[in-house]
Design a protein around this motif. Structure first.
Motif, PDB file in Angstrom:
ATOM      1  N   ALA A 329       0.854  -1.180   0.000  1.00 16.15           N
ATOM      2  CA  ALA A 329       0.000   0.000   0.000  1.00 16.15           C
ATOM      3  C   ALA A 329       0.895   1.237   0.000  1.00 16.15           C
ATOM      4  O   ALA A 329       1.798   1.340   0.814  1.00 16.15           O
ATOM      5  CB  ALA A 329      -0.887  -0.001   1.224  1.00 16.15           C
ATOM      6  N   VAL A 330       0.632   2.144  -0.933  1.00 21.73           N
ATOM      7  CA  VAL A 330       1.483   3.323  -1.065  1.00 21.73           C
ATOM      8  C   VAL A 330       0.606   4.569  -1.115  1.00 21.73           C
ATOM      9  O   VAL A 330      -0.420   4.590  -1.793  1.00 21.73           O
ATOM     10  CB  VAL A 330       2.329   3.234  -2.355  1.00 21.73           C
ATOM     11  N   ASP A 331       1.039   5.583  -0.364  1.00 22.08           N
ATOM     12  CA  ASP A 331       0.394   6.882  -0.462  1.00 22.08           C
ATOM     13  C   ASP A 331       1.163   7.673  -1.518  1.00 22.08           C
ATOM     14  O   ASP A 331       2.355   7.944  -1.347  1.00 22.08           O
ATOM     15  CB  ASP A 331       0.456   7.585   0.899  1.00 22.08           C
ATOM     16  N   VAL A 333       1.266  10.633  -2.231  1.00 21.90           N
ATOM     17  CA  VAL A 333       1.858  11.860  -1.691  1.00 21.90           C
ATOM     18  C   VAL A 333       3.308  11.617  -1.261  1.00 21.90           C
ATOM     19  O   VAL A 333       4.197  12.433  -1.529  1.00 21.90           O
ATOM     20  CB  VAL A 333       1.021  12.367  -0.486  1.00 21.90           C
ATOM     21  N   ASP A 334       3.565  10.473  -0.625  1.00 21.20           N
ATOM     22  CA  ASP A 334       4.900  10.173  -0.119  1.00 21.20           C
ATOM     23  C   ASP A 334       5.918  10.079  -1.250  1.00 21.20           C
ATOM     24  O   ASP A 334       7.027  10.607  -1.155  1.00 21.20           O
ATOM     25  CB  ASP A 334       4.890   8.849   0.661  1.00 21.20           C
ATOM     26  N   LEU A 356      -3.625  17.463  -5.360  1.00 21.63           N
ATOM     27  CA  LEU A 356      -3.903  16.089  -4.939  1.00 21.63           C
ATOM     28  C   LEU A 356      -5.036  16.109  -3.926  1.00 21.63           C
ATOM     29  O   LEU A 356      -4.885  16.716  -2.868  1.00 21.63           O
ATOM     30  CB  LEU A 356      -2.647  15.476  -4.291  1.00 21.63           C
ATOM     31  N   ALA A 358      -7.454  15.273  -0.865  1.00 20.97           N
ATOM     32  CA  ALA A 358      -7.094  14.724   0.444  1.00 20.97           C
ATOM     33  C   ALA A 358      -7.573  13.280   0.588  1.00 20.97           C
ATOM     34  O   ALA A 358      -7.022  12.523   1.376  1.00 20.97           O
ATOM     35  CB  ALA A 358      -7.694  15.589   1.546  1.00 20.97           C
ATOM     36  N   LEU A 360      -7.534  10.970  -1.714  1.00 22.58           N
ATOM     37  CA  LEU A 360      -6.986  10.120  -2.776  1.00 22.58           C
ATOM     38  C   LEU A 360      -6.772   8.703  -2.236  1.00 22.58           C
ATOM     39  O   LEU A 360      -6.134   8.522  -1.205  1.00 22.58           O
ATOM     40  CB  LEU A 360      -5.644  10.717  -3.234  1.00 22.58           C
ATOM     41  N   PRO A 361      -7.308   7.673  -2.918  1.00 17.69           N
ATOM     42  CA  PRO A 361      -7.128   6.310  -2.393  1.00 17.69           C
ATOM     43  C   PRO A 361      -5.655   5.902  -2.400  1.00 17.69           C
ATOM     44  O   PRO A 361      -4.866   6.425  -3.196  1.00 17.69           O
ATOM     45  CB  PRO A 361      -7.909   5.438  -3.382  1.00 17.69           C
ATOM     46  N   LEU A 362      -5.321   4.977  -1.508  1.00 19.67           N
ATOM     47  CA  LEU A 362      -3.980   4.387  -1.536  1.00 19.67           C
ATOM     48  C   LEU A 362      -3.842   3.572  -2.812  1.00 19.67           C
ATOM     49  O   LEU A 362      -4.827   3.078  -3.354  1.00 19.67           O
ATOM     50  CB  LEU A 362      -3.775   3.482  -0.318  1.00 19.67           C
ATOM     51  N   ARG A 472      -5.287   0.353  -4.088  1.00 16.96           N
ATOM     52  CA  ARG A 472      -5.066  -0.722  -3.129  1.00 16.96           C
ATOM     53  C   ARG A 472      -6.369  -0.966  -2.392  1.00 16.96           C
ATOM     54  O   ARG A 472      -6.953  -0.022  -1.841  1.00 16.96           O
ATOM     55  CB  ARG A 472      -3.972  -0.280  -2.145  1.00 16.96           C
ATOM     56  N   GLN A 473      -6.810  -2.211  -2.369  1.00 18.77           N
ATOM     57  CA  GLN A 473      -8.014  -2.540  -1.603  1.00 18.77           C
ATOM     58  C   GLN A 473      -7.590  -2.761  -0.159  1.00 18.77           C
ATOM     59  O   GLN A 473      -7.004  -3.774   0.169  1.00 18.77           O
ATOM     60  CB  GLN A 473      -8.693  -3.796  -2.164  1.00 18.77           C
TER      61      GLN A 473
ATOM     62  N   ASP B 190      -0.340  -1.193   5.005  1.00 16.63           N
ATOM     63  CA  ASP B 190      -1.651  -0.564   4.791  1.00 16.63           C
ATOM     64  C   ASP B 190      -2.091   0.220   6.033  1.00 16.63           C
ATOM     65  O   ASP B 190      -2.566   1.345   5.947  1.00 16.63           O
ATOM     66  CB  ASP B 190      -2.730  -1.630   4.515  1.00 16.63           C
ATOM     67  N   ARG B 193      -0.251   3.523   6.528  1.00 15.34           N
ATOM     68  CA  ARG B 193      -0.609   4.524   5.511  1.00 15.34           C
ATOM     69  C   ARG B 193      -1.924   5.219   5.870  1.00 15.34           C
ATOM     70  O   ARG B 193      -2.066   6.428   5.736  1.00 15.34           O
ATOM     71  CB  ARG B 193      -0.745   3.877   4.138  1.00 15.34           C
ATOM     72  N   ARG B 197      -2.259   9.101   6.863  1.00 18.07           N
ATOM     73  CA  ARG B 197      -3.134   9.967   6.065  1.00 18.07           C
ATOM     74  C   ARG B 197      -4.045  10.795   6.982  1.00 18.07           C
ATOM     75  O   ARG B 197      -4.182  12.013   6.840  1.00 18.07           O
ATOM     76  CB  ARG B 197      -3.964   9.080   5.119  1.00 18.07           C
ATOM     77  N   SER B 208      -1.168  17.522   1.173  1.00 20.93           N
ATOM     78  CA  SER B 208      -0.608  16.968  -0.061  1.00 20.93           C
ATOM     79  C   SER B 208       0.871  17.355  -0.215  1.00 20.93           C
ATOM     80  O   SER B 208       1.526  16.880  -1.135  1.00 20.93           O
ATOM     81  CB  SER B 208      -1.417  17.433  -1.268  1.00 20.93           C
ATOM     82  N   ASN B 215       7.838  10.787   4.748  1.00 22.62           N
ATOM     83  CA  ASN B 215       8.044   9.358   4.472  1.00 22.62           C
ATOM     84  C   ASN B 215       9.248   9.175   3.556  1.00 22.62           C
ATOM     85  O   ASN B 215       9.457   9.961   2.635  1.00 22.62           O
ATOM     86  CB  ASN B 215       6.795   8.770   3.794  1.00 22.62           C
TER      87      ASN B 215
END
Lengths: 477, 226
Positions: A329-331, A333-334, A356, A358, A360-362, A472-473, B190, B193, B197, B208, B215
């Motif tokens: 799982a990745v954000d 933003v990072d 972007l 706020a 936004l899904p992973l 990412r689910q 997961d 993250r 967030r 953002s 990270n």
């Protein structure tokens, strides 16, 4: 069971001997003891000859007891009711004894046959388990010696030119292959065939190989027990073959992994050799006096050389197939943040806007590869932008669409198709250029992670690069 | 005078780092192998150490573990950009930070000074852990920005507690997950993250473009310079 005249003769002889002995000694023996003696030949006959001789011994014994011993002697007449019972009881006991003894005997014979079969299977398994290359030939020779000439048929059916097999045999073989069941001699399918065909992996019709065993020499037939044993032996050969195939596969995989590891080590050594002088260069420049602006420019160039080194190592990893993305799982933003920070010296003169949401899904990606992709896209935008770069992303139906827009001249349509090839450059020579590998790395890394990349036009003119990143689910935390 | 131990088998890098350190007002003690480093630590414990992890053999990593057992001083590692596993291993074994080659001298000095500053930090007289405007009151499970308490879930608070206690030091994903969610979830990035967030929405001026919770992709989190 075959008729054994000798066993009947033996049974009758036994009865005769007992009759003679009891007749001679009848004054000393009670009738009951004499009757018991008549059970002896029944037992002997049933143990040695089985049911038939035992029955004969029982009946002959009862008759002899009546004739020779029961008064009036030497007639079949019976005077007292008592004696009728004696004869009947003798007969019944003899019959029951013969049945019991026969059952015992056949059970023993079965056990012995089973032990022999097991021993044979163990012997074959031992042969097959050996690591010698001729293990299979020796196993086939063993079967050939005991059951008739044996061979393996791989593929679908024996060659029509093979004189050993008639057309009937070939049909039986084809049937055995397709149905993955035993056919031919000794089975219920095409038993007239001169061969027994036994699948190595019964019930698994995947073009399996067959064990073919010829009818026993001299035109004999195969008993159901022997046919069953042959099926078991065929299965053993099949298992040994599967095991061997697995072994081979494992060894091949280990060899590949070794090669991967070697390639990885070589790449790391190469990168190390390049980075050491670059580090020294960067360190020495920062220690120089003079114009700070010039020093900063020189340091930015060193950083760019370092980035090119990263690209070269990346390209080699893609090329060698040594790329193993670790998806998590990745954000986004990072990764954007990290790429922007890495490029801070190069992007200092550009205005970089981020749009972007706020929520936004992973996304599912390898964070390190993705950061490398973003670094290259941003570096590319930095080279071609006149003043501004815009980074944006939005969720769309299982994906996150990510754009890097610049306000530069844009990508000419003629170049778009080969933009992601190695060493593709803008026309007229790209003086501010990168390694020429940057976009090829973007494509290679993205492909490895299942991310689609495209180049197009930004809404306000200029180039737009788009990544389509799988969401990412994530379960609730 | 602050003494910094430099361990590197490349003479050129060793010389360079020593010169950069001296320019920054430090005393450099350079050695070229692990044994020498350990002997030097026995003789006179340094105030900080810089260790080159070099090629992907484990020597550098083992040295980090051995040094961490002997001294509490800041430990920096020099490493290649693509040596992610090495970076994580070094951090988990007690290294304070890493610097990617090629680096320039000013960057190395900045990282070293930051690490030394963190090492000198102490809990305030009021018993609060601070990082810039953020303060953590562990006794009352409360995080404040300036004087204003910020409402956090227990997980969010636990993550901030670990990061603030690290005081700008990089904490690996693995370490953070183990401490907040337990060893069974050490690989579940997961979780972290989602929580980060939420924390950014509550604590960052622009979620953002975060400046507080930073990270390092694939490695871990650190609090930005406050």
């Amino acid at each position: 069971m075959r008729v054994q005249p000798a066993a009947y003769i033996l049974a009758l002889t036994g009865v005769a001997l007992v009759a003679l002995a009891t007749s001679l000694l009848h004054s000393h023996l009670g009738l009951a003891s004499a009757a018991l003696l008549f059970l002896l030949p029944v037992l002997l006959a049933s143990v040695h000859g089985g049911m038939g001789p035992a029955l004969v011994a029982a009946v002959a014994g009862a008759l002899s007891f009546n004739f020779f011993l029961l008064p009036p002697r030497f007639t079949f007449r019976i005077d007292s009711f008592d004696h009728v019972i004696s004869v009947v009881v003798l007969l019944v006991v003899a019959l029951v004894t013969s049945r019991l003894a026969t059952a015992l005997k056949s059970r023993e014979a079965e056990a012995r046959a089973q032990a022999a079969a097991s021993a044979e299977q163990a012997e074959l398994a031992g042969l097959l388990g050996g690591d010698t290359p001729d293990a299979l030939d020796r196993a086939l020779a063993l079967i050939g010696e005991r059951y008739g000439s044996a061979r393996l048929i791989a593929g679908t059916e024996p060659d029509a030119s093979d004189a050993a097999f008639s057309s009937l045999d070939r049909s039986a073989a084809a049937w055995a292959t397709n149905g993955a069941e035993a056919t031919g001699h000794g089975s219920t399918a095409l038993p007239a065939s001169d061969w027994s065909f036994l699948p190595l992996a019964p019930g698994r019709p995947d073009g399996t190989a067959l064990l073919a065993v010829a009818r026993p020499a001299g035109g004999g037939t195969r008993t159901p027990t022997e046919a069953q044993q042959l099926q078991a032996l065929a299965r053993l050969i099949g298992q040994a073959r599967d095991r061997r195939a697995l072994d081979t596969e494992r060894r091949a995989r280990e060899r590949l992994e070794d090669q991967d590891a070697l390639r990885g080590t070589l790449l790391a050594a190469l990168a190390h050799d390049f980075r050491t002088p670059l580090t020294v260069l960067g360190g020495e420049i920062s220690a120089l006096g003079g114009d700070p602006d010039m020093r900063r420019r020189a340091l930015a160039e060193v950083q760019r050389l370092g980035a090119m080194m990263d690209d070269l190592v990346g390209a080699a990893r893609i090329e060698s197939g040594a790329l193993r993305p670790a998806i998590e799982a990745v954000d986004l933003v990072d990764c954007i943040d990290s790429a922007a920070e890495r490029l801070a010296p190069q992007l200092a003169a550009r205005e970089v806007a981020r749009d972007l949401p706020a929520d936004l899904p992973l996304i599912a990606a390898d964070p390190i590869l993705l950061t490398h992709i973003l670094t290259n896209l941003l570096a590319n935008a930095g080279r071609h932008a006149r003043a501004a770069i815009r980074i944006s992303a939005m969720a769309a139906d299982g994906f996150v669409e990510f754009h890097v827009d610049d306000d530069g001249p844009g990508v000419p349509p003629t170049l778009r198709s080969r933009l992601f090839e190695r060493f593709a450059r803008g026309e007229g020579g790209d003086r501010s250029g990168g390694s020429g590998l940057g976009l090829a790395i973007v494509k290679g890394f993205a492909d490895a992670m299942g991310i689609a990349v495209a180049a197009g036009d930004a809404p306000g003119g200029g180039a737009r690069f788009t990544l389509r990143l799988p969401q990412r689910q994530t379960a609730r935390v | 005078m602050t003494r910094v131990l430099v361990v590197d088998d490349e003479p050129a890098i060793r010389r360079l780092v020593a010169r950069v350190l001296e320019r920054g007002g430090f005393t450099a003690v350079a050695v070229d192998h692990a044994r020498g480093a350990l002997a030097e630590v026995e003789r006179a414990p340094p105030d900080a150490a810089i260790v080159d992890l070099g090629l992907p053999d484990m020597d550098g990593i083992e040295l980090v573990a051995a040094l961490r057992q002997r001294i509490a001083a800041p430990l920096l590692v020099l490493t290649a950009r693509d040596a992610t596993a090495d970076k994580i291993a070094a951090l988990d074994l007690g290294a304070d930070d890493y610097v990617v080659k090629p680096f320039d001298g000013d960057e190395l000095l900045a990282r070293l000074r930051a690490a030394l500053r963190r090492a000198g930090r102490a809990i305030g007289a009021d018993g609060l852990q601070r990082h810039g405007a953020i303060s953590i009151d562990a006794a009352h499970h409360e995080l404040r920005r300036g004087d204003m308490p910020v409402a956090l879930t227990p997980r969010e608070f636990a993550v901030m507690e670990v990061l603030v206690a690290a005081g700008g030091r990089l904490v690996t994903h693995h370490d953070l997950l183990t401490r907040v969610w337990g060893p069974a979830h050490a690989g579940d990035t997961d979780y972290i993250r989602v929580v980060v967030r939420a924390l950014r929405l509550k604590l960052e001026a622009d979620p953002s473009a975060p400046t507080l919770i930073r990270n390092e992709p694939g490695i871990g989190y650190r609090l930005g310079e406050a």
